[in-house]
Design a protein around this motif. Structure first.
Motif, mmCIF file in Angstrom:
data_model
loop_
_atom_site.group_PDB
_atom_site.id
_atom_site.type_symbol
_atom_site.label_atom_id
_atom_site.label_comp_id
_atom_site.label_asym_id
_atom_site.label_seq_id
_atom_site.Cartn_x
_atom_site.Cartn_y
_atom_site.Cartn_z
ATOM 1 N N ALA A 295 0.845 -0.982 0.130
ATOM 2 C CA ALA A 295 -0.214 0.309 0.127
ATOM 3 C C ALA A 295 0.036 1.372 -0.282
ATOM 4 N N ALA A 296 2.059 1.208 0.124
ATOM 5 C CA ALA A 296 3.081 2.394 0.814
ATOM 6 C C ALA A 296 4.149 2.728 -0.330
ATOM 7 N N GLY A 297 3.319 1.697 -1.840
ATOM 8 C CA GLY A 297 3.677 2.056 -3.121
ATOM 9 C C GLY A 297 5.634 0.962 -2.999
ATOM 10 N N THR A 298 5.982 -0.018 -1.987
ATOM 11 C CA THR A 298 6.898 -0.438 -2.039
ATOM 12 C C THR A 298 6.893 -1.677 -3.313
ATOM 13 N N GLU A 299 7.809 -2.399 -3.522
ATOM 14 C CA GLU A 299 7.612 -3.291 -5.146
ATOM 15 C C GLU A 299 8.910 -4.304 -4.222
ATOM 16 N N THR A 300 8.191 -5.496 -4.323
ATOM 17 C CA THR A 300 9.351 -6.383 -3.946
ATOM 18 C C THR A 300 9.114 -7.421 -5.346
ATOM 19 N N VAL A 301 9.765 -7.907 -5.441
ATOM 20 C CA VAL A 301 9.883 -9.319 -6.544
ATOM 21 C C VAL A 301 9.729 -10.425 -5.304
ATOM 22 N N ILE A 302 8.529 -11.184 -5.847
ATOM 23 C CA ILE A 302 8.977 -12.373 -4.998
ATOM 24 C C ILE A 302 9.243 -13.480 -5.914
ATOM 25 N N ASP A 303 10.071 -14.447 -5.282
ATOM 26 C CA ASP A 303 10.761 -14.902 -5.738
ATOM 27 C C ASP A 303 10.058 -16.490 -5.794
ATOM 28 N N ILE A 304 9.262 -16.726 -6.531
ATOM 29 C CA ILE A 304 8.357 -18.140 -6.945
ATOM 30 C C ILE A 304 9.077 -19.211 -8.481
ATOM 31 N N PRO A 305 9.072 -20.099 -8.110
ATOM 32 C CA PRO A 305 9.814 -21.039 -9.467
ATOM 33 C C PRO A 305 9.549 -20.872 -10.679
ATOM 34 N N ALA A 306 8.339 -20.645 -11.027
ATOM 35 C CA ALA A 306 7.636 -20.215 -12.653
ATOM 36 C C ALA A 306 7.816 -18.997 -12.876
ATOM 37 N N THR A 307 8.187 -19.427 -14.394
ATOM 38 C CA THR A 307 8.403 -18.318 -14.859
ATOM 39 C C THR A 307 7.831 -17.796 -16.045
ATOM 40 N N ALA A 308 7.160 -19.028 -16.289
ATOM 41 C CA ALA A 308 6.524 -19.090 -17.817
ATOM 42 C C ALA A 308 4.784 -18.923 -17.480
ATOM 43 N N SER A 309 4.360 -18.450 -17.809
ATOM 44 C CA SER A 309 2.065 -18.656 -18.222
ATOM 45 C C SER A 309 1.909 -18.033 -17.189
ATOM 46 N N LEU A 310 2.677 -17.505 -15.989
ATOM 47 C CA LEU A 310 2.429 -16.860 -14.328
ATOM 48 C C LEU A 310 0.607 -16.728 -14.745
ATOM 49 N N ALA A 311 -0.001 -16.284 -14.156
ATOM 50 C CA ALA A 311 -1.664 -15.885 -13.955
ATOM 51 C C ALA A 311 -1.818 -16.058 -12.441
ATOM 52 N N VAL A 312 -2.061 -14.768 -12.053
ATOM 53 C CA VAL A 312 -2.751 -14.263 -10.363
ATOM 54 C C VAL A 312 -4.131 -14.933 -10.716
ATOM 55 N N GLU A 313 -4.586 -16.304 -10.302
ATOM 56 C CA GLU A 313 -5.564 -16.919 -9.524
ATOM 57 C C GLU A 313 -7.233 -16.264 -9.084
ATOM 58 N N ALA A 314 -6.141 -15.702 -7.988
ATOM 59 C CA ALA A 314 -7.738 -15.410 -6.759
ATOM 60 C C ALA A 314 -6.175 -14.878 -5.587
ATOM 61 N N VAL A 315 -6.886 -13.921 -5.463
ATOM 62 C CA VAL A 315 -5.731 -13.123 -3.798
ATOM 63 C C VAL A 315 -7.543 -12.861 -2.958
#
Length: 638
Positions: A295-315
């Motif tokens: 919410a403060a605008g700070t960005e973090t790259v999340i270390d996740i094994p997948a780097t292709a066909s990523l989709a945010v399915e639900a939050v």
């Protein structure tokens, strides 16, 4: 000790059956309390889409058993074929009748709609309602509310050729959605609209965007605030809009990367808002990355094994479900995050990584790297997957054969991950080159518009430049380059074989051979697609003829493998059969395989396995290396 074998003949434990089982299609995921729900294809059951849930103890339950099949046919590509509400009621589109059904806990499915000549998709359970897209007679579309007691569907809004991604405001009195009209595709131009709901219908609406950009995925963050995607800057970024203040719409942290992509599937999602005002999003600039912006605008790259066909399915709250492809693995990850600086927890929830006894899969992964060359149309982006085997190598004097992959669409993208089907080839000593030719997504609007009016020219020049450029570095054997692609990628395969001398073999999966026939036969969603790729008919008819591979059959000189689904409604078998007949008339070695029961893209295990084995046998026959354990394929010249 490393054994020496010629490229292509390396012994591999990775069978076509293994690749099939390790490559399911993930079709959405949802959070219901402490449970994770998801859908995936089951190759061993003719590719049907089943729905599963994982309870709080980690036990997995089959929610939608055979013969039920959650698969929508809207736009032919479907998407949004199921949804689940907080009560655990599963809503789904049954493939056989294309109607909406519900399965309540402990009960058998029952129908909610019963409409002739109608298909449903894009389901969304929200605010106590079930929303969806209804397609009538293959061309009339509306956003509808589906009655949960089985009284059918009622229109919320219509009036556009296409509508998608309905989003209901928290109070339930506003609806946001995306609309577009022929001849545009949703990656060309759409309009984001917000309407007022009254008595079960949208009574008035306003345009948020002016229709000159490709807006996507509206999401409400509160009753008067909306986030959505737009590419007004030349890149798809997240934009914000407040309705209760005189504030201009503006991009959130614009980046030289895309949060967004081609809306082939009605279920596509690239971001989601957290309960504390943050956003989790996919960013693509060649490969994918997952970014959390608090919410403060700070960005973090999340270390996740997948780097292709990523989709945010639900939050939901501070948890997100992310689907994607990692090396050798298709899966869904649960990402849990709280506050700036806090540890982000990433857990694999669904892992479709088929293990092989006695083998460390990581030891078989090739050293994938990005690759670019300068072609006639500009820079061409690609990914290289070199041959790799932990116990076998080739002679230093030999250079490897390469299979050049051309994605479909043509508005599509390859993410540069060595998936199971890539390992099937690289583990045998066959390199794989994935080319994102001009026209691909993931590099901004200017890059994807390089193909405008140039289909059959720019794509062909780019794949030829990438393949030749790789051979020029010494990494590939220029005399053993094969090209493979499906659908629009098959068109590029056939055109490259007819109009260049770069490739020594070609594999076309349900490829397009005649552009005029495609324009006449294809479904409504893509019926004007070629206006932008080639030109509008009838004025551009001569150009359609000139671009079509079938026109240049005298340019074919190398063997061709044609693979086709008998039930393909997007590129019917007549396209492949016309190429087959022309090759036979010319005496060009070829093979044609027709898979009964398969459509546009093979889903059943039998077809997936046979196709992969046929491709390997074909390459071995053409390039002269043995392919033990794989049935031979018969090429005919007549």
């Amino acid at each position: 000790m490393v054994d020496v074998h010629p490229y292509g003949s390396w012994p591999s434990p990775f069978t076509a059956a293994w690749a099939s089982s390790a490559s399911p299609r993930i079709d959405g995921a949802a959070l219901v309390g402490d449970e994770v729900w998801w859908a995936q294809s089951v190759a061993e059951e003719a590719g049907r889409t089943a729905v599963f849930r994982r309870d709080a103890t980690g036990t997995v339950h089959l929610v939608l058993p055979a013969p039920w099949n959650a698969r929508s046919g809207v736009h032919e590509y479907g998407g949004g074929s199921w949804a689940v509400d907080d009560a655990g009621r599963l809503f789904f589109v049954e493939r056989r009748d294309q109607q909406v059904w519900v399965r309540e806990p402990g009960s058998d499915p029952r129908p909610l709609t019963d409409d002739a000549d109608v298909r449903y998709g894009g389901l969304r359970a929200t605010g106590g309602m079930l929303l969806g897209i209804r397609e009538r007679a293959g061309r009339e579309r509306a956003i509808v509310r589906i009655d949960l007691d089985g009284a059918g569907a009622s229109d919320l809004v219509a009036g556009s050729d296409f509508v998608a991604q309905p989003a209901l405001s928290p109070r339930g009195d506003r609806l946001a959605w995306v609309a577009w009209n022929h001849p545009d595709m949703p990656w060309d131009r759409t309009t984001l609209r917000i309407g007022r709901l009254e008595d079960g219908a949208v009574v008035e609406w306003a345009d948020v965007t002016d229709g000159s950009t490709a807006a996507l995925q509206p999401e409400w963050t509160d009753e008067d605030a909306l986030l959505y995607l737009d590419d007004a800057t030349g890149r798809w970024n997240i934009w914000s809009l407040r309705l209760d203040a005189d504030l201009p719409r503006a991009p959130l942290a614009p980046a030289d990367a895309d949060t967004g992509g081609p809306l082939w599937s009605l279920g596509s999602r690239w971001f989601g808002a957290t309960s504390d005002g943050g956003v989790i999003a996919v960013r693509t600039n060649g490969a994918d990355e997952l970014v959390w912006r608090d919410a403060a605008g700070t960005e973090t790259v999340i270390d996740i094994p997948a780097t292709a066909s990523l989709a945010v399915e639900a939050v939901v709250g501070h948890r997100a479900l992310i689907s994607g492809v990692a090396p050798g693995l298709s899966g869904i990850w649960l990402v849990d995050f709280d506050a700036p600086g806090a540890t982000v927890h990433v857990d694999l929830i669904v892992g479709c990584r088929a293990e092989i006894a006695g083998e460390d899969l990581d030891a078989w992964l090739p050293e994938t790297r990005p690759f670019s060359v300068e072609g006639p149309t500009g820079t061409v982006h690609a990914f290289v997957h070199p041959p790799h085997h932990p116990r076998v190598a080739a002679s230093d004097a030999e250079r490897p054969p390469y299979l050049v992959l051309v994605h479909g669409g043509p508005t599509g993208h390859e993410g540069g991950v060595a998936d199971a089907k890539t390992l099937f080839f690289t583990s045998r000593g066959i390199g794989v080159l994935e080319v994102n030719y001009g026209g691909s997504t993931g590099y901004g609007r200017a890059y994807r518009e390089r193909l405008r009016g140039q289909w059959g020219v720019g794509d062909v020049a780019d794949v030829a430049a990438a393949a030749s450029g790789l051979a020029a570095t010494g990494a590939a054997d220029g005399a053993r380059l094969a090209i493979k692609g499906g659908s629009a990628g098959g068109w590029t395969v056939l055109a490259a074989l007819a109009r260049t001398d770069v490739f020594r073999a070609g594999i076309s999966r349900y490829g397009v051979g005649d552009a005029r026939t495609l324009a006449a036969d294809t479904h409504d969603f893509e019926s004007r697609y070629l206006d932008g790729l080639i030109g509008p008919l009838p004025d551009a008819e001569e150009l359609y003829i000139e671009r079509s591979p079938l026109t240049h059959i005298d340019g074919f000189r190398v063997p061709v493998l044609l693979l086709q689904g008998a039930d393909d409604a997007v590129v019917p078998p007549s396209q492949a059969e016309a190429i087959r007949d022309a090759l036979a008339a010319r005496g060009i070695p070829h093979a044609y395989v027709l898979y009964e029961g398969e459509g546009h893209g093979f889903r059943g295990a039998e077809a997936v396995v046979h196709a992969l084995e046929s491709e390997l046998a074909f390459l071995g026959q053409v390039f002269g290396f043995p392919t033990p354990g794989v049935p031979a394929i018969e090429l005919t010249a007549g």
